[in-house]
Design an enzyme around this catalytic site. Structure first.
Site, PDB file in Angstrom:
ATOM      1  N   LYS A 133       0.852  -1.203   0.000  1.00  0.00           N
ATOM      2  CA  LYS A 133       0.000   0.000   0.000  1.00  0.00           C
ATOM      3  C   LYS A 133       0.881   1.243   0.000  1.00  0.00           C
ATOM      4  O   LYS A 133       0.662   2.171  -0.783  1.00  0.00           O
ATOM      5  CB  LYS A 133      -0.890  -0.001   1.240  1.00  0.00           C
ATOM      6  N   ASN A 134       1.887   1.261   0.852  1.00  0.00           N
ATOM      7  CA  ASN A 134       2.681   2.486   1.038  1.00  0.00           C
ATOM      8  C   ASN A 134       3.699   2.720  -0.058  1.00  0.00           C
ATOM      9  O   ASN A 134       4.335   3.772  -0.091  1.00  0.00           O
ATOM     10  CB  ASN A 134       3.339   2.477   2.424  1.00  0.00           C
ATOM     11  N   ARG A 151       0.902  14.675  13.123  1.00  0.00           N
ATOM     12  CA  ARG A 151       1.338  14.428  11.745  1.00  0.00           C
ATOM     13  C   ARG A 151       1.396  15.710  10.911  1.00  0.00           C
ATOM     14  O   ARG A 151       0.722  15.877   9.910  1.00  0.00           O
ATOM     15  CB  ARG A 151       0.460  13.360  11.099  1.00  0.00           C
ATOM     16  N   ARG A 208      -4.521  10.723   4.226  1.00  0.00           N
ATOM     17  CA  ARG A 208      -3.526  11.797   4.268  1.00  0.00           C
ATOM     18  C   ARG A 208      -2.475  11.652   3.169  1.00  0.00           C
ATOM     19  O   ARG A 208      -1.863  12.638   2.754  1.00  0.00           O
ATOM     20  CB  ARG A 208      -2.879  11.876   5.627  1.00  0.00           C
ATOM     21  N   ASP A 265       5.115   0.571  11.933  1.00  0.00           N
ATOM     22  CA  ASP A 265       3.866  -0.046  11.452  1.00  0.00           C
ATOM     23  C   ASP A 265       3.739  -1.505  11.875  1.00  0.00           C
ATOM     24  O   ASP A 265       2.696  -2.115  11.623  1.00  0.00           O
ATOM     25  CB  ASP A 265       3.772   0.051   9.916  1.00  0.00           C
ATOM     26  N   CYS A 296      -4.318  12.620  12.971  1.00  0.00           N
ATOM     27  CA  CYS A 296      -5.105  11.386  12.991  1.00  0.00           C
ATOM     28  C   CYS A 296      -4.929  10.768  14.375  1.00  0.00           C
ATOM     29  O   CYS A 296      -4.270  11.339  15.236  1.00  0.00           O
ATOM     30  CB  CYS A 296      -4.653  10.431  11.888  1.00  0.00           C
ATOM     31  N   ARG A 350      -8.522  -0.621   4.780  1.00  0.00           N
ATOM     32  CA  ARG A 350      -7.673   0.400   4.156  1.00  0.00           C
ATOM     33  C   ARG A 350      -6.322  -0.203   3.764  1.00  0.00           C
ATOM     34  O   ARG A 350      -5.715   0.225   2.800  1.00  0.00           O
ATOM     35  CB  ARG A 350      -7.421   1.556   5.140  1.00  0.00           C
TER      36      ARG A 350
HETATM   37  C1  EPZ Z   1       4.373   6.957   6.240  1.00  0.00           C
HETATM   38  O1  EPZ Z   1       3.655   8.026   6.833  1.00  0.00           O
HETATM   39  C2  EPZ Z   1       3.432   5.772   6.218  1.00  0.00           C
HETATM   40  N1  EPZ Z   1       2.251   6.096   5.421  1.00  0.00           N
HETATM   41  C3  EPZ Z   1       3.008   5.413   7.647  1.00  0.00           C
HETATM   42  O2  EPZ Z   1       2.206   4.235   7.574  1.00  0.00           O
HETATM   43  C4  EPZ Z   1       4.267   5.089   8.450  1.00  0.00           C
HETATM   44  O3  EPZ Z   1       3.891   4.801   9.789  1.00  0.00           O
HETATM   45  C5  EPZ Z   1       5.211   6.298   8.416  1.00  0.00           C
HETATM   46  O4  EPZ Z   1       5.525   6.618   7.036  1.00  0.00           O
HETATM   47  C6  EPZ Z   1       6.520   6.041   9.148  1.00  0.00           C
HETATM   48  O5  EPZ Z   1       7.152   4.921   8.617  1.00  0.00           O
HETATM   49  C7  EPZ Z   1       2.325   5.998   4.077  1.00  0.00           C
HETATM   50  O6  EPZ Z   1       3.353   5.674   3.523  1.00  0.00           O
HETATM   51  C8  EPZ Z   1       1.075   6.300   3.317  1.00  0.00           C
HETATM   52  P1  EPZ Z   1       6.578  10.371   8.225  1.00  0.00           P
HETATM   53  P2  EPZ Z   1       4.264   9.529   6.791  1.00  0.00           P
HETATM   54  O7  EPZ Z   1       6.445  11.619   7.432  1.00  0.00           O
HETATM   55  O8  EPZ Z   1       4.967   9.750   5.515  1.00  0.00           O
HETATM   56  C9  EPZ Z   1       6.735  13.651  11.612  1.00  0.00           C
HETATM   57  C10 EPZ Z   1       0.312   2.914   7.851  1.00  0.00           C
HETATM   58  O9  EPZ Z   1      -0.152   2.360   8.858  1.00  0.00           O
HETATM   59  N2  EPZ Z   1       6.675  14.641  10.520  1.00  0.00           N
HETATM   60  O10 EPZ Z   1       7.808   9.533   8.089  1.00  0.00           O
HETATM   61  O11 EPZ Z   1       3.189  10.464   7.183  1.00  0.00           O
HETATM   62  C11 EPZ Z   1       5.415  12.926  11.780  1.00  0.00           C
HETATM   63  O12 EPZ Z   1       4.553  13.663  12.615  1.00  0.00           O
HETATM   64  C12 EPZ Z   1       0.832   4.332   7.964  1.00  0.00           C
HETATM   65  O13 EPZ Z   1       0.418   2.380   6.711  1.00  0.00           O
HETATM   66  C13 EPZ Z   1       6.833  15.993  10.837  1.00  0.00           C
HETATM   67  O14 EPZ Z   1       7.011  16.374  11.998  1.00  0.00           O
HETATM   68  O15 EPZ Z   1       5.329   9.420   7.977  1.00  0.00           O
HETATM   69  C14 EPZ Z   1       5.821  11.617  12.420  1.00  0.00           C
HETATM   70  O16 EPZ Z   1       5.922  11.810  13.820  1.00  0.00           O
HETATM   71  C15 EPZ Z   1       0.649   4.912   9.361  1.00  0.00           C
HETATM   72  N3  EPZ Z   1       6.769  16.919   9.838  1.00  0.00           N
HETATM   73  C16 EPZ Z   1       7.215  11.354  11.847  1.00  0.00           C
HETATM   74  O17 EPZ Z   1       7.649  12.601  11.272  1.00  0.00           O
HETATM   75  C17 EPZ Z   1       6.569  16.557   8.531  1.00  0.00           C
HETATM   76  O18 EPZ Z   1       6.525  17.450   7.650  1.00  0.00           O
HETATM   77  C18 EPZ Z   1       7.240  10.333  10.749  1.00  0.00           C
HETATM   78  O19 EPZ Z   1       6.345  10.752   9.762  1.00  0.00           O
HETATM   79  C19 EPZ Z   1       6.414  15.181   8.226  1.00  0.00           C
HETATM   80  C20 EPZ Z   1       6.479  14.242   9.227  1.00  0.00           C
END
Ligand code: EPZ
Length: 421
Positions: A22-23, A123, A94, A306, A118, A398
């Protein structure tokens, strides 16, 4: 909303085939906005989130044709009539926020709803926005929307405060149409990003260092089409590996790539689970006894956040005390209380949860709050005595293709109860 009903106690055996990730599929679908040419994406999982991504692309004016079985999607984003992704669609998923970079890079403007938080955390998307500004974007926030403009994005040297998966994807896509070279330091190293980088390369951008902390992208004035195959879903694979371990069974997770799961596999082995690569996948067999193992979630190649909830379910069955530390999201222990209701002994405090095992779990009506918490409760239900009813199964749909069918094929006593009207 449907409910999944599980009668625990079955020992799982046999073979399950992992679906496309998915990701990985989601950023690949949004990368098709970078070109007017035809893109074919193969091995796409049939999931609710993929349907949402298709709806977003069609809303923007792209021609999107899924194959009959849904596992192949052709996109032609030639006649994009809109450059706005509405709140209704972005709040559903998102990852739709990833249309920002491609629309801005190709058309010079975009208006995308901010995704909002969420259940698992705030996030924010500050890294996406501030780094696009470094590439020359003019960004305005108004009425919950990001309004972005740029005649042409310029390559830049970018350092991410944290290796954000989404920000790395957003910037790689924007950079592939930018003037010059973009260097992304502290980039996320997830396999899904390597998959996206390969697609951008096949479209004509030059991408080096994908999978490392420093990714360099040489932009092009325009990009070719793509014909790409989605990598197997490492999180789905890890989930079924836990299903085997938590029921004392032995299964083959066909199509899974062991090299995407090193940190997770190491922890399963530390807990006494036998994991072997081969036979076209990963074979997992429960050992004589499960022992507690401490886990700290980290960006790839560390232990994946995850799979944290799934591993917590397993640790409720392990002898000893395990400490689970969640470093990626600020509120990702929502499943712990539901596990406690099933008889687990877990104390969550801040980003740390202490699991004391082994506990005899008893089935109960439980509710999930996010995708991975849902499947954690299904796994606990497999090991529990009696019947577990997991409500709000739309979370599961999802991210897991036909989860009850795949588990039933492994011997689980599991069924879906459609919501009464
Ligand atoms: C991706 O989310 C995945 N989603 C998430 O999977 C996964 O948990 C996550 O990466 C971490 O591996 C998809 O790929 C669709 P991040 P993403 O940006 O890109 C902070 C699932 O269950 N952050 O690496 O949103 C954020 O708040 C989902 O499949 C900022 O502060 O994750 C978080 O604490 C859940 N500012 C951390 O970084 C930003 O601009 C990691 O977020 C962006 C992120």
């Amino acid at each position: 909303m449907d409910t999944i009903v599980i009668r625990g106690g079955a020992v799982l055996g046999g073979e399950v085939t992992v679906s496309g990730s998915k990701n990985a599929a989601l950023p690949l679908l949004f990368s098709t906005l970078l070109t007017s040419r035809r893109c074919v994406i193969r091995n796409v999982p049939v999931l609710r989130d993929i349907r949402t991504a298709v709806a977003v692309l069609r809303h923007l004016g792209a021609l999107v044709s899924p194959s009959r079985d849904g596992h192949e999607i052709t996109v032609e984003a030639r006649d994009i009539s809109r450059s706005e992704a509405p709140y209704e669609l972005v709040k559903t998923m998102r990852a739709s926020f990833l249309v920002l970079g491609p629309l801005l890079a190709r058309f010079g403007r975009a208006r995308v709803s901010t995704p909002g938080g969420c259940a698992i955390g705030a996030r924010p998307v500050d890294l996406h926005l501030t780094r696009l500004q470094k590439m020359g974007a003019r960004i305005r926030l108004a009425e919950g929307y990001v309004e972005a403009e740029a005649e042409r994005l310029r390559g830049a040297k970018i350092v991410l405060d944290m290796p954000s998966v989404g920000a790395t994807q957003q910037l790689m896509m924007a950079a592939s149409l930018a003037e010059g070279t973009t260097v992304i330091e502290n980039a996320a190293r997830e396999p899904e990003n390597v998959c996206l980088a390969a697609a951008l390369e096949s479209m004509g951008a030059r991408v080096r260092g994908a999978g490392t902390s420093e990714v360099t992208v040489d932009g092009r004035p325009e990009l070719d089409g793509a014909d790409v195959t989605v990598i197997p879903d490492r999180i789905e694979a890890g989930t079924y590996m836990v299903a085997a371990a938590i029921t004392g069974g032995s299964i083959l997770v066909a199509g899974a790539r062991a090299d995407h799961l090193d940190a997770f596999t190491a922890k399963l082995r530390e807990a006494g689970v036998a994991v072997r690569e081969g036979e076209g996948g990963i074979r997992v067999a429960a050992g004589r006894a499960l022992g507690a193992a401490d886990v700290k979630t980290m960006p790839h190649p560390g232990f994946p956040t995850d799979l944290q909830a799934q591993f917590m379910a397993l640790m409720t069955q392990a002898t000893g005390t395990s400490t689970i530390t969640e470093t990626i999201f600020e509120n990702r222990f929502l499943h712990a209380q539901e596990l406690v209701r099933m008889g687990a002994e877990i104390r969550a405090d801040g980003n740390r949860a202490i699991v004391r095992g082994a506990s005899a779990l008893s089935g109960a009506p439980v509710m999930a709050t996010d995708l991975r918490a849902s499947v954690c409760l299904v796994l606990a239900g497999l090991a529990a005595r009696g019947t577990t009813r997991v409500a709000r199964v739309y979370h599961l749909d999802r991210g897991y293709e036909r989860v009850e069918e795949k588990l039933r094929a492994l011997g689980a006593d599991i069924r879906r109860e459609a919501a009464t009207a």
